[in-house]
Scaffold this motif. Structure first.
Motif, PDB file in Angstrom:
ATOM      1  N   LEU A 173       0.922  -1.177   0.120  1.00 45.03           N
ATOM      2  CA  LEU A 173       0.260  -0.625   0.021  1.00 45.03           C
ATOM      3  C   LEU A 173       0.863   1.487   0.068  1.00 45.03           C
ATOM      4  N   LEU A 174       2.096   1.147   0.572  1.00 44.89           N
ATOM      5  CA  LEU A 174       2.559   2.056   0.780  1.00 44.89           C
ATOM      6  C   LEU A 174       2.928   2.875  -0.667  1.00 44.89           C
ATOM      7  N   PHE A 175       4.070   1.550  -1.193  1.00 47.16           N
ATOM      8  CA  PHE A 175       4.373   2.264  -3.103  1.00 47.16           C
ATOM      9  C   PHE A 175       3.157   2.097  -3.210  1.00 47.16           C
ATOM     10  N   ALA A 176       2.141   1.712  -3.795  1.00 43.83           N
ATOM     11  CA  ALA A 176       0.758   1.210  -4.835  1.00 43.83           C
ATOM     12  C   ALA A 176       0.535   3.145  -4.981  1.00 43.83           C
ATOM     13  N   ALA A 177       0.358   3.890  -3.120  1.00 42.84           N
ATOM     14  CA  ALA A 177      -0.542   4.984  -3.437  1.00 42.84           C
ATOM     15  C   ALA A 177       0.024   5.519  -4.402  1.00 42.84           C
ATOM     16  N   PRO A 178       1.178   6.133  -4.061  1.00 43.04           N
ATOM     17  CA  PRO A 178       1.707   7.148  -4.316  1.00 43.04           C
ATOM     18  C   PRO A 178       2.017   7.077  -6.331  1.00 43.04           C
ATOM     19  N   VAL A 179       1.875   5.601  -6.706  1.00 42.03           N
ATOM     20  CA  VAL A 179       1.709   5.105  -7.717  1.00 42.03           C
ATOM     21  C   VAL A 179       0.385   5.840  -8.613  1.00 42.03           C
ATOM     22  N   THR A 180      -0.140   5.289  -7.829  1.00 41.39           N
ATOM     23  CA  THR A 180      -1.827   5.411  -8.279  1.00 41.39           C
ATOM     24  C   THR A 180      -2.332   7.302  -8.119  1.00 41.39           C
ATOM     25  N   LEU A 181      -1.713   7.475  -7.564  1.00 43.68           N
ATOM     26  CA  LEU A 181      -2.204   9.054  -7.456  1.00 43.68           C
ATOM     27  C   LEU A 181      -1.206   9.983  -8.561  1.00 43.68           C
ATOM     28  N   PHE A 182      -0.153   9.445  -8.444  1.00 42.29           N
ATOM     29  CA  PHE A 182       0.897   9.888 -10.131  1.00 42.29           C
ATOM     30  C   PHE A 182      -0.042   9.651 -11.012  1.00 42.29           C
ATOM     31  N   ALA A 183      -0.334   8.268 -11.069  1.00 38.27           N
ATOM     32  CA  ALA A 183      -1.267   8.085 -12.738  1.00 38.27           C
ATOM     33  C   ALA A 183      -2.217   9.209 -12.302  1.00 38.27           C
ATOM     34  N   TYR A 184      -2.910   8.901 -11.505  1.00 40.28           N
ATOM     35  CA  TYR A 184      -4.063   9.738 -11.707  1.00 40.28           C
ATOM     36  C   TYR A 184      -3.820  11.804 -12.011  1.00 40.28           C
ATOM     37  N   ARG A 185      -3.006  11.739 -11.292  1.00 37.04           N
ATOM     38  CA  ARG A 185      -2.315  13.364 -11.899  1.00 37.04           C
ATOM     39  C   ARG A 185      -2.728  13.659 -13.037  1.00 37.04           C
ATOM     40  N   ASP A 186      -0.869  12.235 -13.563  1.00 38.81           N
ATOM     41  CA  ASP A 186      -0.808  12.694 -14.789  1.00 38.81           C
ATOM     42  C   ASP A 186      -2.450  12.242 -16.212  1.00 38.81           C
ATOM     43  N   ARG A 187      -3.243  11.775 -15.651  1.00 41.41           N
ATOM     44  CA  ARG A 187      -4.374  11.693 -16.625  1.00 41.41           C
ATOM     45  C   ARG A 187      -5.361  12.423 -16.586  1.00 41.41           C
ATOM     46  N   MET A 188      -5.340  13.402 -14.644  1.00 37.87           N
ATOM     47  CA  MET A 188      -5.933  14.964 -15.359  1.00 37.87           C
ATOM     48  C   MET A 188      -5.095  15.241 -15.806  1.00 37.87           C
ATOM     49  N   VAL A 189      -3.709  16.092 -15.549  1.00 36.81           N
ATOM     50  CA  VAL A 189      -2.285  16.936 -16.822  1.00 36.81           C
ATOM     51  C   VAL A 189      -3.056  16.740 -17.835  1.00 36.81           C
ATOM     52  N   GLN A 190      -3.574  15.045 -18.927  1.00 34.82           N
ATOM     53  CA  GLN A 190      -3.771  15.017 -20.263  1.00 34.82           C
ATOM     54  C   GLN A 190      -4.574  15.400 -20.412  1.00 34.82           C
ATOM     55  N   THR A 191      -5.797  15.398 -19.937  1.00 30.31           N
ATOM     56  CA  THR A 191      -7.435  15.716 -19.414  1.00 30.31           C
ATOM     57  C   THR A 191      -7.683  17.469 -19.977  1.00 30.31           C
ATOM     58  N   GLN A 192      -6.704  18.185 -18.859  1.00 28.82           N
ATOM     59  CA  GLN A 192      -6.644  19.361 -19.036  1.00 28.82           C
ATOM     60  C   GLN A 192      -6.114  19.977 -20.409  1.00 28.82           C
ATOM     61  N   ARG A 193      -4.488  19.394 -21.208  1.00 31.09           N
ATOM     62  CA  ARG A 193      -4.148  20.057 -21.918  1.00 31.09           C
ATOM     63  C   ARG A 193      -4.748  19.539 -22.983  1.00 31.09           C
ATOM     64  N   GLU A 194      -5.472  18.812 -23.549  1.00 30.52           N
ATOM     65  CA  GLU A 194      -6.715  18.630 -24.563  1.00 30.52           C
ATOM     66  C   GLU A 194      -7.893  19.207 -24.601  1.00 30.52           C
ATOM     67  N   ALA A 195      -8.012  19.524 -23.348  1.00 27.96           N
ATOM     68  CA  ALA A 195      -8.933  20.618 -23.220  1.00 27.96           C
ATOM     69  C   ALA A 195      -8.626  21.621 -23.426  1.00 27.96           C
ATOM     70  N   GLU A 196      -7.664  22.667 -23.502  1.00 30.15           N
ATOM     71  CA  GLU A 196      -7.079  23.716 -23.852  1.00 30.15           C
ATOM     72  C   GLU A 196      -6.607  23.391 -24.891  1.00 30.15           C
ATOM     73  N   LYS A 197      -6.325  22.503 -25.410  1.00 25.55           N
ATOM     74  CA  LYS A 197      -5.898  22.763 -27.059  1.00 25.55           C
ATOM     75  C   LYS A 197      -7.549  23.154 -27.882  1.00 25.55           C
ATOM     76  N   GLN A 198      -8.577  22.167 -27.000  1.00 29.73           N
ATOM     77  CA  GLN A 198     -10.025  22.214 -27.989  1.00 29.73           C
ATOM     78  C   GLN A 198     -10.321  24.319 -28.058  1.00 29.73           C
ATOM     79  N   VAL A 199     -10.268  24.266 -26.969  1.00 30.67           N
ATOM     80  CA  VAL A 199     -10.722  26.141 -26.345  1.00 30.67           C
ATOM     81  C   VAL A 199      -9.721  27.131 -27.696  1.00 30.67           C
ATOM     82  N   ILE A 200      -8.464  26.783 -27.474  1.00 27.87           N
ATOM     83  CA  ILE A 200      -7.159  27.686 -28.275  1.00 27.87           C
ATOM     84  C   ILE A 200      -7.941  27.117 -30.115  1.00 27.87           C
TER      85      ILE A 200
END
Length: 523
Positions: free
Chosen positions: A13-40
């Motif tokens: 759990l100690l090692f998996a939690a950060p990996v899961t959080l980072f993966a979620y953060r990266d997915r959210m960043v990617q989603t925002q990037r795509e949204a930004e491109k569409q708006v521009i």
């Protein structure tokens, strides 16, 4: 559960939690990037659709685009990318001379105060710090704000980009490059730091690095127009050095990165095909150039015969440069049939050098010139010239009424295109040598710094007098694009005009010939 299993589960759990959080953060960043491109992309679609419609004004476009960005920022309030673009809309409006100066000043002040207020309310927000810094003209202050961001987060892309941008403006280039390179290491998918590096490498005369940075910026930009200046700085530099391999890479990038609106898409492909074909020619690859010209010809044929005639002429030049005389002559004939009349270009284009002694070629050029003369004399304006009283660069007052009784030539030019105005006035000086009895005046529109512009014209060696145009006179003459060269007859009637200009021997000769033809008609 025994102790060993508990420890094992805990460690997992100690090692998996950060990996899961980072993966979620990266997915959210990617989603925002795509949204930004569409708006521009939406902003530039609005620019294309509203800019080509009689139903919308510039204000309509700015307000609509601003609402699009404001809506997106409600979802992503910390988006620096969207905040930048919303700021740029206001910056563009502040630089629009069509907007009254008092309104532009108030608009800029409100922008600065708005972001200053955001920064003061939340000085721990990297986005607020960055966007406030962009409104400031003080680069030392910008630099300090960049350091503020880095105190909050040493790995902030925008902190390093702001710091590098500020250092570059302060001519501390070595430090600037380190900061900008650090930004690209932190996030290699954002174009801004690469665009800043283009400016830095231009100022420090490092063309190879400049071209590389421009390619990165162009490939990463959500829309090509965001980095169009950086692209052309790199391309002009590469072409000036004769580095056509780099020109080819840049043209390929531009050819493959097109706008989303279908109408613009087809036009862009056609235009890019033309410049890419020219690059292939310079590299000695005629087959690749011909392939692109054929693509361009197919599109041009669907637009207008005149456009098609120009592409046929380009193909003739290519065939002539490859020694294919018969194909070149045939293409020139086809070009003429479609309405090509640019005899001066045919006479001066170095690609057609091998045809200069061919009687068929000389005959075609003569026919082009005859057709150009007929074309130049068609569709006269035949409208009374509005009266005016304007002040010259030297302080003299000139009234149009005092010029009646003889033909007059007015060369209208815009402050933002003063160089083009100066160039055409130098050509008109040649004309006046043969016709000293005809007054010729430059008429400068939207001039904001008269001493500065007058001084520049003096440095350029412009001898013809220039008048300072007022907004009412500009509107009365319907000036939108420039240079606008207008011939008025001795009775005060506007007869013929020439809008736009291309530098070079062919353009100069065409203008001088047109003026002579017009004088023949009105005399």
């Amino acid at each position: 559960m025994n102790k060993r299993k508990f420890i094992t589960l805990f460690l997992l759990l100690l090692f998996a939690a950060p990996v899961t959080l980072f993966a979620y953060r990266d997915r959210m960043v990617q989603t925002q990037r795509e949204a930004e491109k569409q708006v521009i992309a939406t902003q530039y679609q609005l620019r294309s659709v509203m800019g080509n419609s009689d139903f919308f004004s510039e204000d309509d476009y700015y307000r609509t685009a601003a609402r699009v960005y404001a809506g997106a920022l409600k979802r992503y309030p910390e988006s620096v990318e969207l905040g930048q673009r919303l700021q740029n809309l206001t910056f563009d409006r502040c630089g629009d001379n069509a907007v009254p100066e008092a309104e532009r000043t108030a608009l800029k002040d409100s922008l600065i105060n708005y972001y200053k207020d955001l920064y003061e309310k939340n000085p721990k927000s990297a986005a607020n710090i960055y966007l406030y810094a962009r409104t400031l003209d003080d680069y030392e202050r910008r630099l300090k704000l960049g350091d503020e961001i880095l105190k909050l987060d040493k790995k902030s892309y925008w902190g390093h980009e702001l710091k590098g941008w500020s250092l570059s403006a302060l001519e501390r280039y070595e430090e600037a490059e380190k900061s900008l390179r650090r930004a690209t290491e932190i996030d290699s998918t954002i174009p801004d730091a690469y665009a800043d590096l283009v400016t830095l490498y231009y100022e420090t005369a490092r063309p190879k690095e400049l071209i590389g940075a421009a390619l990165h910026a162009y490939e990463l930009a959500p829309h090509p127009m965001l980095v169009v200046n950086e692209f052309w700085v790199a391309r002009d530099k590469a072409e000036g050095l004769g580095d056509y391999e780099s020109v080819l890479e840049l043209d390929k990038a531009r050819f493959h990165k097109r706008t989303e609106v279908e109408k613009d898409l087809l036009m862009d492909i056609s235009y890019y095909a033309e410049t890419l074909a020219s690059t292939y020619r310079a590299l000695g690859l005629p087959d690749s150039a011909l392939l692109l010209l054929d693509y361009r010809l197919a599109y041009a044929a669907s637009v207008s015969p005149k456009w098609e005639s120009g592409v046929l002429f380009d193909k003739a030049c290519l065939e002539a440069s490859c020694g294919n005389t018969e194909k070149a002559i045939k293409l020139l004939e086809q070009s003429m049939e479609k309405g090509f009349t640019s005899y001066a270009y045919a006479s001066t284009d170095s690609s057609l050098q091998s045809l200069r002694g061919d009687a068929r070629f000389l005959g075609l050029v003569s026919q082009m010139k005859d057709a150009a003369k007929v074309e130049a004399g068609s569709n006269p304006l035949n409208a009374p010239a509005p009266d005016f009283t304007l002040v010259s660069f030297t302080g003299d007052t000139v009234s149009f009424s005092s010029l009646r009784g003889k033909p007059v030539i007015l060369d209208f030019w815009l402050n933002c295109c003063a160089g083009a105005g100066a160039y055409t006035l130098k050509v008109l000086e040649e004309f006046q040598k043969s016709h000293p009895e005809i007054p010729v005046y430059g008429v400068g529109c939207d001039i904001t710094d008269l001493p500065g512009v007058a001084g520049q014209f003096s440095k350029w060696g412009v001898k013809l007098p220039n008048l300072v145009c007022t907004p009412d006179v500009k509107d009365a003459y319907g000036i939108v694009g420039t240079p606008y060269i207008l011939l008025i007859d001795s009775k005060g009637v506007m007869k013929y005009y020439n809008l736009g200009y291309g530098h070079g021997e062919a353009s100069d000769q065409t203008l001088l010939d047109k003026l002579e033809w017009w004088l023949e008609i009105i005399e």
